[in-house]
Scaffold this motif. Structure first.
Motif, mmCIF file in Angstrom:
data_model
loop_
_atom_site.group_PDB
_atom_site.id
_atom_site.type_symbol
_atom_site.label_atom_id
_atom_site.label_comp_id
_atom_site.label_asym_id
_atom_site.label_seq_id
_atom_site.Cartn_x
_atom_site.Cartn_y
_atom_site.Cartn_z
ATOM 1 N N PHE A 98 1.270 3.095 3.478
ATOM 2 C CA PHE A 98 2.218 2.076 3.923
ATOM 3 C C PHE A 98 2.979 2.580 5.152
ATOM 4 O O PHE A 98 3.055 3.796 5.384
ATOM 5 C CB PHE A 98 3.182 1.726 2.784
ATOM 6 C CG PHE A 98 2.511 1.012 1.643
ATOM 7 C CD1 PHE A 98 2.451 -0.376 1.618
ATOM 8 C CD2 PHE A 98 1.904 1.729 0.616
ATOM 9 C CE1 PHE A 98 1.813 -1.044 0.572
ATOM 10 C CE2 PHE A 98 1.262 1.073 -0.428
ATOM 11 C CZ PHE A 98 1.217 -0.317 -0.448
ATOM 12 N N SER B 91 6.291 -3.989 6.092
ATOM 13 C CA SER B 91 6.587 -2.768 5.332
ATOM 14 C C SER B 91 5.890 -2.696 3.986
ATOM 15 O O SER B 91 5.570 -1.603 3.510
ATOM 16 C CB SER B 91 8.102 -2.632 5.135
ATOM 17 O OG SER B 91 8.613 -3.735 4.409
ATOM 18 N N ASN B 92 5.662 -3.848 3.346
ATOM 19 C CA ASN B 92 5.068 -3.814 2.008
ATOM 20 C C ASN B 92 3.561 -4.033 2.007
ATOM 21 O O ASN B 92 2.965 -4.307 0.973
ATOM 22 C CB ASN B 92 5.745 -4.841 1.099
ATOM 23 C CG ASN B 92 5.539 -6.271 1.583
ATOM 24 O OD1 ASN B 92 5.211 -6.481 2.748
ATOM 25 N ND2 ASN B 92 5.716 -7.238 0.695
ATOM 26 N N LEU B 93 2.947 -3.925 3.179
ATOM 27 C CA LEU B 93 1.494 -4.015 3.286
ATOM 28 C C LEU B 93 0.917 -2.680 3.725
ATOM 29 O O LEU B 93 1.506 -1.980 4.551
ATOM 30 C CB LEU B 93 1.083 -5.100 4.292
ATOM 31 C CG LEU B 93 1.426 -6.551 3.954
ATOM 32 C CD1 LEU B 93 0.898 -7.479 5.046
ATOM 33 C CD2 LEU B 93 0.858 -6.948 2.593
ATOM 34 N N SER B 94 -0.245 -2.339 3.191
ATOM 35 C CA SER B 94 -0.921 -1.112 3.586
ATOM 36 C C SER B 94 -1.435 -1.238 5.023
ATOM 37 O O SER B 94 -1.408 -2.319 5.628
ATOM 38 C CB SER B 94 -2.094 -0.829 2.648
ATOM 39 O OG SER B 94 -3.103 -1.824 2.817
ATOM 40 N N ASN C 30 -2.162 -4.699 6.858
ATOM 41 C CA ASN C 30 -1.457 -5.067 8.084
ATOM 42 C C ASN C 30 -2.437 -5.527 9.156
ATOM 43 O O ASN C 30 -2.213 -6.529 9.828
ATOM 44 C CB ASN C 30 -0.639 -3.879 8.606
ATOM 45 C CG ASN C 30 0.825 -3.951 8.225
ATOM 46 O OD1 ASN C 30 1.594 -4.717 8.786
ATOM 47 N ND2 ASN C 30 1.197 -3.147 7.240
#
Length: 270
Positions: A160, A117-120, A124
């Motif tokens: 995101f 969730s916290n990676l673009s 990812n």
């Protein structure tokens, strides 16, 4: 050269085989005891051969064990009996783990995408490439761009997961798996939750992996029309048994329980 991507011989899976699995040490499962309740089994004596570059859909009602079969193939669960061969190599039970299977260039796309969730989007896709050091930084960047172009998500590279539609999240998840150069790609319900527009856009992108890169693909799905649209074989998990694969039209016209139940509307309209 062995032309088989996957061979399954006599595979049995019990409910116990799905508990407590991990990537490196799947739960050891006692072999099936024929004197025990057969309801403990999810899959009984399954056999399958998938050729290199072939796409296969596996259908069937909910609760029949389709996703469980995919977990076994991916090494996330250990069968209670049977033998699995990946590109001609038998992987014995004691080495049947997700890490060992992944080394054979087998990729898995979960139904929910399983994006971080916290990676673009681009991060990812990059994550497994960087973790496994799949090339120089420049080579990894090129691979990321190729994957984004293949699944047409380049315009969303810096977004995101929560900013993406369900359809776009599925594309990113597929791009992440494809970036690792899988020779066999396992996909769990890739069209689930998609509207008709996103579904129509996704299927040609999946087919491109077969036509452009000769990727072998297994698709677990309730969406039986995928087999017709991808012009691939379709088999079913039904009452613990995996049927032989056949083209879509065979199932529409066949006189058997599966066809009468699952193709009723198409048979009536035809």
């Amino acid at each position: 050269m062995n032309n088989e991507a996957l061979r399954i011989e006599g595979l049995c899976l019990s409910h116990k085989g799905l508990m407590g699995t991990s990537f490196s040490q799947p739960r050891a499962v006692a072999y099936f005891d024929k004197s025990s309740d057969t309801e403990e089994q999810i899959i009984s004596n399954a056999n399958l051969v998938l050729e290199r570059g072939e796409t296969l859909c596996v259908g069937g009602p909910s609760g029949q064990g389709k996703s469980s079969l995919l977990r076994v193939i991916a090494g996330l669960a250990r069968p209670s009996a049977g033998r699995l061969y990946y590109f001609g190599e038998h992987i014995p039970s004691e080495r049947h783990t997700a890490l060992e299977i992944a080394k054979r260039q087998v990729g898995l796309v979960f139904q929910n995408g399983a994006l971080i969730s916290n990676l673009s989007v681009q991060d990812n896709i990059a994550l497994p490439l960087r973790y496994h050091k799949k090339g120089s930084p420049r080579e990894i960047d090129e691979k990321i761009n190729m994957a984004m172009d293949l699944m047409r998500v380049r315009d969303f590279a810096n977004m995101f997961p929560h900013q993406l539609s369900v359809g776009m999240q599925k594309r990113v998840a597929i791009a992440r798996s494809w970036a690792m150069d899988p020779e066999l790609l396992l996909m769990d319900e890739p069209t689930a939750g998609l509207d008709n527009y996103n579904r129509r856009n996704l299927l040609p992108l999946i087919d491109n992996m077969r036509t452009l890169f000769r990727t072998s693909i297994i698709i677990i799905t309730h969406d039986l029309m995928i087999a017709k649209e991808l012009n691939c074989n379709l088999c079913f998990l039904h009452k613990q048994t995996l049927t032989e694969p056949h083209p879509f039209d065979y199932w529409v016209n066949a006189d058997n329980e599966i066809s009468r139940e699952l193709f009723k509307d198409l048979r009536t309209s035809g």
